[in-house]
Design a protein around this motif. Structure first.
Motif, PDB file in Angstrom:
ATOM      1  N   PRO A  76      36.569  65.602  28.929  1.00 32.69           N
ATOM      2  CA  PRO A  76      36.816  65.938  30.337  1.00 32.69           C
ATOM      3  C   PRO A  76      35.831  65.306  31.314  1.00 32.69           C
ATOM      4  O   PRO A  76      36.206  64.983  32.455  1.00 32.69           O
ATOM      5  N   MET A  77      34.600  65.080  30.892  1.00 32.80           N
ATOM      6  CA  MET A  77      33.635  64.465  31.800  1.00 32.80           C
ATOM      7  C   MET A  77      33.932  62.993  32.042  1.00 32.80           C
ATOM      8  O   MET A  77      33.418  62.408  32.982  1.00 32.80           O
ATOM      9  N   GLN A  78      34.757  62.399  31.177  1.00 29.54           N
ATOM     10  CA  GLN A  78      35.154  61.005  31.360  1.00 29.54           C
ATOM     11  C   GLN A  78      36.595  60.860  31.856  1.00 29.54           C
ATOM     12  O   GLN A  78      37.098  59.747  32.011  1.00 29.54           O
ATOM     13  N   ALA A  79      37.260  61.979  32.099  1.00 25.63           N
ATOM     14  CA  ALA A  79      38.690  61.931  32.421  1.00 25.63           C
ATOM     15  C   ALA A  79      38.981  61.107  33.669  1.00 25.63           C
ATOM     16  O   ALA A  79      40.008  60.430  33.748  1.00 25.63           O
ATOM     17  N   ALA A  80      38.089  61.141  34.663  1.00 30.85           N
ATOM     18  CA  ALA A  80      38.321  60.403  35.904  1.00 30.85           C
ATOM     19  C   ALA A  80      37.966  58.928  35.784  1.00 30.85           C
ATOM     20  O   ALA A  80      38.372  58.128  36.628  1.00 30.85           O
ATOM     21  N   THR A 114      38.947  67.399  24.260  1.00 31.73           N
ATOM     22  CA  THR A 114      39.503  67.465  25.596  1.00 31.73           C
ATOM     23  C   THR A 114      39.053  68.794  26.192  1.00 31.73           C
ATOM     24  O   THR A 114      38.307  69.531  25.562  1.00 31.73           O
ATOM     25  N   GLY A 115      39.474  69.077  27.415  1.00 36.65           N
ATOM     26  CA  GLY A 115      39.115  70.369  27.984  1.00 36.65           C
ATOM     27  C   GLY A 115      38.777  70.294  29.453  1.00 36.65           C
ATOM     28  O   GLY A 115      39.307  69.450  30.188  1.00 36.65           O
ATOM     29  N   LEU A 116      37.869  71.172  29.870  1.00 42.13           N
ATOM     30  CA  LEU A 116      37.452  71.266  31.269  1.00 42.13           C
ATOM     31  C   LEU A 116      35.939  71.391  31.330  1.00 42.13           C
ATOM     32  O   LEU A 116      35.350  72.174  30.575  1.00 42.13           O
ATOM     33  N   ASP A 117      35.319  70.631  32.224  1.00 36.59           N
ATOM     34  CA  ASP A 117      33.877  70.731  32.430  1.00 36.59           C
ATOM     35  C   ASP A 117      33.611  70.699  33.925  1.00 36.59           C
ATOM     36  O   ASP A 117      33.747  69.658  34.565  1.00 36.59           O
ATOM     37  N   LEU A 170      44.104  67.385  29.922  1.00 31.42           N
ATOM     38  CA  LEU A 170      44.203  68.484  28.959  1.00 31.42           C
ATOM     39  C   LEU A 170      45.654  68.743  28.577  1.00 31.42           C
ATOM     40  O   LEU A 170      45.976  68.947  27.391  1.00 31.42           O
ATOM     41  N   ALA A 171      46.548  68.719  29.551  1.00 34.10           N
ATOM     42  CA  ALA A 171      47.971  68.963  29.278  1.00 34.10           C
ATOM     43  C   ALA A 171      48.535  67.924  28.311  1.00 34.10           C
ATOM     44  O   ALA A 171      49.336  68.252  27.423  1.00 34.10           O
ATOM     45  N   VAL A 172      48.125  66.669  28.474  1.00 34.99           N
ATOM     46  CA  VAL A 172      48.578  65.605  27.564  1.00 34.99           C
ATOM     47  C   VAL A 172      48.110  65.898  26.142  1.00 34.99           C
ATOM     48  O   VAL A 172      48.878  65.791  25.170  1.00 34.99           O
ATOM     49  N   ALA A 186      34.067  76.767  33.188  1.00 39.80           N
ATOM     50  CA  ALA A 186      35.475  76.715  33.584  1.00 39.80           C
ATOM     51  C   ALA A 186      36.259  77.818  32.879  1.00 39.80           C
ATOM     52  O   ALA A 186      37.458  77.667  32.605  1.00 39.80           O
ATOM     53  N   ASP A 187      35.618  78.947  32.626  1.00 36.79           N
ATOM     54  CA  ASP A 187      36.223  79.981  31.783  1.00 36.79           C
ATOM     55  C   ASP A 187      37.569  80.463  32.301  1.00 36.79           C
ATOM     56  O   ASP A 187      38.531  80.589  31.523  1.00 36.79           O
ATOM     57  N   ASP A 188      37.663  80.769  33.591  1.00 36.01           N
ATOM     58  CA  ASP A 188      38.907  81.351  34.114  1.00 36.01           C
ATOM     59  C   ASP A 188      40.064  80.364  34.014  1.00 36.01           C
ATOM     60  O   ASP A 188      41.164  80.720  33.556  1.00 36.01           O
ATOM     61  N   ASP A 189      39.831  79.130  34.443  1.00 37.30           N
ATOM     62  CA  ASP A 189      40.895  78.130  34.368  1.00 37.30           C
ATOM     63  C   ASP A 189      41.267  77.848  32.911  1.00 37.30           C
ATOM     64  O   ASP A 189      42.451  77.704  32.573  1.00 37.30           O
TER      65      ASP A 189
END
Length: 278
Positions: free
Chosen positions: A75-79, A104-107, A122-124, A143-146
């Motif tokens: 996730p830190m490289q997703a952009a 994958t994931g959220l950071d 993440l969806a992919v 990013a716990d809630d999301d």
């Protein structure tokens, strides 16, 4: 090239998440693998975090018995990286040593500004995990809630298996993950002296949902904290895990290896994995 530990009486452990392609280990992977086997770590999963580097990670797995691999976009490289496609990840899964989707994931700790791209990525990866039947490897930070909302919604839309790698989030996300039949992976952070609340989360989880990992070269457990981590050091985290669950080191190693085999069934079925178990 043998996969057996140097001492046949050693408990057999699995490092379920490491990064053997990182520059920290350049030219040293054979020695790392040898040192790991010497303390009973006969299997490991090396993780590719940028898909353009997948060939190098694959080559490491191909070169060493007992080393498997997974690939995805961190996730830190997703952009920064091209958006992965489901077809791309499914095609990679044909390799006999490719055993997981991710990480994958959220950071949101350093890269909250790319949250929307991270969610798309993440969806992919989730859809690729569904289609391949391979476990999703999740990185989640601040990013716990999301993360809880996405995993719950997506799992209801179509089930998939998953490990929350290097789990350091709160009790609520842990409960969400466990309620979805996911796994929590214990890294060296769980062995840090001040990680009391984190150890309590692991202690409250079902024993059959616990894995151990290094996340090497990061997060070395005591007595190596602050130094470069490596797969052999998962034995120190496992020692803390055994104490936490009131088990012998041999029983905890057997437990976490069985948990790994259940989740990473493709690795468990590989000829090299069966040789190690024997």
């Amino acid at each position: 090239m043998t996969e057996a530990p140097s001492d046949p009486m050693l408990p057999l452990l699995v490092d379920s998440h490491c990064h053997l392609d990182f520059p920290d280990f350049q030219g040293q992977v054979p020695d790392l693998v040898t040192r790991a086997r010497a303390v009973g770590v006969t299997r490991m999963v090396t993780i590719c975090t940028r898909l353009r580097q997948e060939p190098q990670v694959r080559a490491i797995a191909e070169a060493h018995a007992g080393v498997f691999y997974a690939a995805g976009t961190h996730p830190m490289q997703a952009a920064e990286e091209p958006m992965a496609t489901v077809d791309q990840l499914v095609a990679l899964s044909a390799h006999p040593k490719f055993v997981g989707i991710g990480e994958t994931g959220l950071d949101y700790h350093y890269t909250a500004d790319s949250a929307a791209v991270q969610k798309d990525s993440l969806a992919v990866h989730i859809e690729a995990a569904r289609q391949t039947g391979l476990p999703l490897i999740i990185h989640s930070r601040d990013a716990d809630d999301d993360m809880a909302a996405i995993l719950t919604r997506e799992h209801a839309a179509g089930p998939f298996s998953c490990v929350m790698h290097c789990y350091t989030s709160g009790q609520a996300l842990a409960r969400t993950a466990l309620d979805l039949d996911f796994y929590l992976s214990m890294s060296g952070i769980a062995a840090f002296r001040r990680s009391t609340e984190l150890r309590e989360i692991f202690a409250g989880a079902p024993r059959d949902r616990i894995l151990v990992e290094t996340d090497a070269p990061f997060l070395a457990p005591p007595p190596y904290r602050g130094k470069r981590n490596e797969p052999a050091y998962v034995a120190h985290t496992a020692r803390v895990g055994a104490e936490l669950f009131g088990m012998s080191q041999a029983d905890f190693a057997a437990l976490t290896s069985a948990n790994f085999d259940r989740l990473f069934a493709k690795a468990a079925g590989a000829p090299a994995a069966r040789a190690a178990a024997g």
